[in-house]
Design an enzyme around this catalytic site. Structure first.
Site, short mmCIF file in Angstrom:
data_model
loop_
_atom_site.label_atom_id
_atom_site.label_comp_id
_atom_site.label_asym_id
_atom_site.label_seq_id
_atom_site.Cartn_x
_atom_site.Cartn_y
_atom_site.Cartn_z
N ASP A 317 0.88 -1.15 0.00
CA ASP A 317 0.00 0.00 0.00
C ASP A 317 0.94 1.22 0.00
O ASP A 317 2.09 1.10 0.39
CB ASP A 317 -0.84 -0.08 1.28
N ASP A 508 -1.03 -0.43 5.98
CA ASP A 508 -1.01 0.16 7.32
C ASP A 508 -2.17 -0.37 8.16
O ASP A 508 -2.33 0.00 9.31
CB ASP A 508 -0.98 1.69 7.28
N ASP A 512 -7.28 -1.83 5.02
CA ASP A 512 -6.75 -2.85 4.13
C ASP A 512 -7.18 -4.25 4.51
O ASP A 512 -6.71 -5.22 3.92
CB ASP A 512 -5.21 -2.84 4.16
#
Lengths: 613, 73
Positions: A317, A508, A512
């Site tokens: 990410d 993080d 997600d």
């Protein structure tokens, strides 16, 4: 070395039996009296084994270690090898003692790595500080933490300021400063000031409890190798016992010499326990997970450690993972004034806003802010305000166009903030999310570790994503993805990867969760205190540092090597001793070594996983 | 319901594996793990039969290693 009560008892028996044995060996006694004398050390050291063998056979446990040792010893007795019978028991017990001490020590040193459990908390009760069990404290109560004490519960600082040592949680050696209003996390150590903290979460929900639970439960998620060893152990013992029978019966049928062949077969019984494997393989994983936790890397199970070791693709990410996730001023281009003045005007005009961009302007301003009035929010464009008697506009290019001003073209992937003073164009300030300084080195390290493919998955604009990718050395970029599309990308990457390698996703952890779940190994970063991330990920990196990623893979790889060493070493030694025993080239000593000696060596090798760095 | 119990004097790793297999075979058990290193038994089973299953698990443990005790509390 501190022994437990049970271990001391065994040690006493061993010493007495060894003494007796030495005396008997010197006595000039022959015949049946000698047999009776040898019974003394034999029973002294061996009676618990005999007893256990007896109860276990009643329970139908035929391939029990105790029973097999008993058979070996009794067999030796029957063929007149009295000394040998006593020695089998003696050495077996010595080996068991060593094994139990080694396992105890490893278990203790691994738990010491995770010594973050608080013993007490100083609770304010009726104006007095009382030492209380952390589990009894409710959210909202106030606790006192003196210098040198562990923070027992998660909370917010009410009074006092101090530095915290977060090493036990994050592996980070730099202390973290806290002052009133900051949140503190259980498991950190208060270094210098006295803090009063309002508890925000009960012990069972606290960071410490979550981490301990996670690490303790990690042994339930077994690695493929571990499962294989358990299955292997189940047929290894019967096979070796069958081999013993064959050695005892087949050759004498043709060539005679029953005594010799039975004697040789007894060795097989002694080495028939797969203990070395059954202990050392899980212990290696346990040590690897424990050692990783000391660096602030929490791994939820040996299966994830195994998957980490075969990492082939890493998908990242962007915001908050590769970048800091906060904006900073990266460029100031003033026109007709100096950059400090431009920053001061813009920051003062924005002084009442808490937008991330406004915050970054304030943080970058080298001069004190001046009061702003006549504040006007021009939604979607920017703001205007009166600062030092001048009319200031801060905002987008469109805002400047509305004022009839022309902005010089700016090539930048960051966010451009334009400033006008008294309706004259005064320059621009560029605000960007910055890359984590360790990112390029961490990615290079991943590449050296054989993670050949690195991919960025982000919801951000393509230009910004490509710039970050170039800075960090990521090869493939997928930008402007919606959360659902990230999952699709990961699924298609999973199809592309070579068999036997695994796909890591590093995020993080904030939004997600579905992606973390669908990757082979979902890794959440910077998750100190974030429940959602600890829940969703397979591996949790407690601090924000990308350097932990190659470290985690190195730990996983070394653990895998150590596991393989132990499997190969134990099986090779056992096989060699079996062959040599069948040929009559080695005696019972070698067999005892192949059983317990190998176990102890494998255990000592296994706990090396704890110290990988 | 899922619950963990401490095991006392579990001193053989091979036995731990045998116990785990035995407990998994008890009807009503959906998950069972015996950790030699953590000296811990974890059982997941139906709420209604849970106490009964724990009793059966204790019997399995006794059968494999008569010295090993399950600490119920």
């Amino acid at each position: 070395v501190k022994l437990t009560g049970k271990q001391r008892k065994i040690l006493r028996r061993i010493l007495i039996a060894a003494g007796l044995l030495a005396v008997i060996l010197l006595l000039p006694v022959r015949g049946w009296l000698r047999a009776v004398l040898y019974l003394l050390p034999f029973l002294c050291v061996g009676h618990p084994v005999l007893k256990k063998a007896g109860t276990n056979i009643l329970h139908g446990q035929v391939f029990d270690e105790n029973l097999l040792m008993t058979l070996a010893a009794l067999g030796a007795f029957c063929i007149g090898e009295y000394a040998e019978a006593a020695v089998i028991m003696l050495f077996y017990q010595i080996g068991e003692l060593f094994e139990s001490v080694a396992v105890d020590r490893s278990r203790r040193s691994i738990s010491a790595l995770m010594d973050i459990r608080p013993d007490y908390a100083n609770l304010l009760r009726e104006g007095q500080w009382v030492e209380t069990d952390p589990e009894e404290i409710r959210p909202g109560e106030v606790i006192l933490i003196k210098p040198g004490e562990k923070i027992p519960l998660d909370g917010t600082v009410l009074r006092g300021s101090s530095s915290l040592n977060t090493t036990a949680l994050t592996g980070e050696s730099l202390p973290r400063d806290v002052e009133p209003g900051d949140s503190v996390i259980s498991g950190c150590i208060n270094l210098n000031g006295t803090l009063q903290v309002t508890v925000t979460r009960a012990y069972t929900d606290s960071t410490v409890a979550k981490i301990l639970e996670l690490v303790e439960n990690s042994s339930q998620n077994k690695a493929r190798t571990e499962k294989f060893i358990t299955r292997f152990a189940a047929w290894y013992t019967p096979m070796v016992v069958a081999a013993a029978l064959l050695v005892a019966v087949i050759p004498p049928l043709f060539a005679g010499g029953w005594r010799t062949w039975i004697h040789r077969a007894l060795n097989f019984l002694v080495i028939s326990c797969p203990c070395a494997l059954v202990i050392s393989v899980p212990l290696s994983y346990f040590g690897g997970i424990g050692g990783a936790s000391r660096h602030g890397i929490l791994i939820k199970g040996a299966n994830h450690l195994e998957a980490l070791a075969s990492a082939g693709i890493a998908a990242f990410d962007k915001t908050g993972t590769l970048t800091r996730g906060s904006f900073t001023v990266t460029d100031v281009r003033p026109i007709g004034m100096d950059s400090r003045e431009l920053l001061q005007l813009a920051a003062s005009a924005e002084s009442c806003s808490d937008h991330p961009i406004a915050l970054s302007l304030k943080a970058a301003c080298p001069l004190p802010l001046t009061a702003a009035d006549d504040l006007q929010d021009i939604a979607g464009f920017g703001i205007s305000a009166r600062v030092n008697g001048r009319e200031i506009h801060v905002g987008s290019e469109k805002l400047m166009e509305r004022l009839g001003l022309h902005c010089p073209p700016i090539e930048s992937t960051g966010n451009v903030v334009h400033v006008a003073a008294d309706r004259t164009y005064a320059g621009s300030i560029i605000v960007s999310d910055t890359i984590k300084p360790e990112a390029p080195a961490a990615l290079a390290a991943l590449n050296r570790l054989g993670v050949k493919k690195t991919v960025m998955l982000t919801g951000d604009r393509p230009e910004a994503a490509r710039e970050m990718a170039a800075l960090t050395g990521i090869a493939q970029v997928h930008a402007q993805l919606l959360p659902g599309e990230k999952v699709e990308r990961v699924t298609s990457l999973l199809r592309e990867k070579s068999p036997g390698s695994s796909l890591l996703f590093i995020g993080d952890g904030i939004n997600d969760a579905p992606v973390l779940a669908c990757a082979d190994v979902g890794i959440a970063m910077g998750s100190l205190g974030s429940d959602a991330a600890i829940e969703a990920a397979d591996v949790v990196i407690m601090d924000d540092s990308l350097e932990k990623l190659p470290l985690a893979i190195r730990i996983a790889r070394s653990t895998r090597i150590i596991v393989r060493e132990n499997i190969l070493f134990s099986l090779a030694v056992k096989a060699a001793i079996m062959v040599l025993s069948a040929l009559g080239m080695v005696g019972i000593w070698a067999a005892v070594f192949a059983d317990v000696g190998v176990s102890v060596i494998a255990i000592l090798n296994a706990i090396r996983t704890m110290r990988i760095h | 319901m899922k619950k963990s119990f401490k095991l006392q004097d579990l001193d053989c790793a091979n036995c731990a594996a045998k116990m785990e297999n035995g407990i998994r075979k008890i009807p009503g058990v959906t998950y069972a793990a015996v950790s030699f290193l953590a000296q811990k038994l974890t059982i997941e089973a139906d709420d209604g039969q849970f106490d009964d299953i724990v009793r059966q698990a204790a019997a399995v443990i006794k059968k494999v290693d008569s010295d090993c005790q399950i600490i119920l509390n």
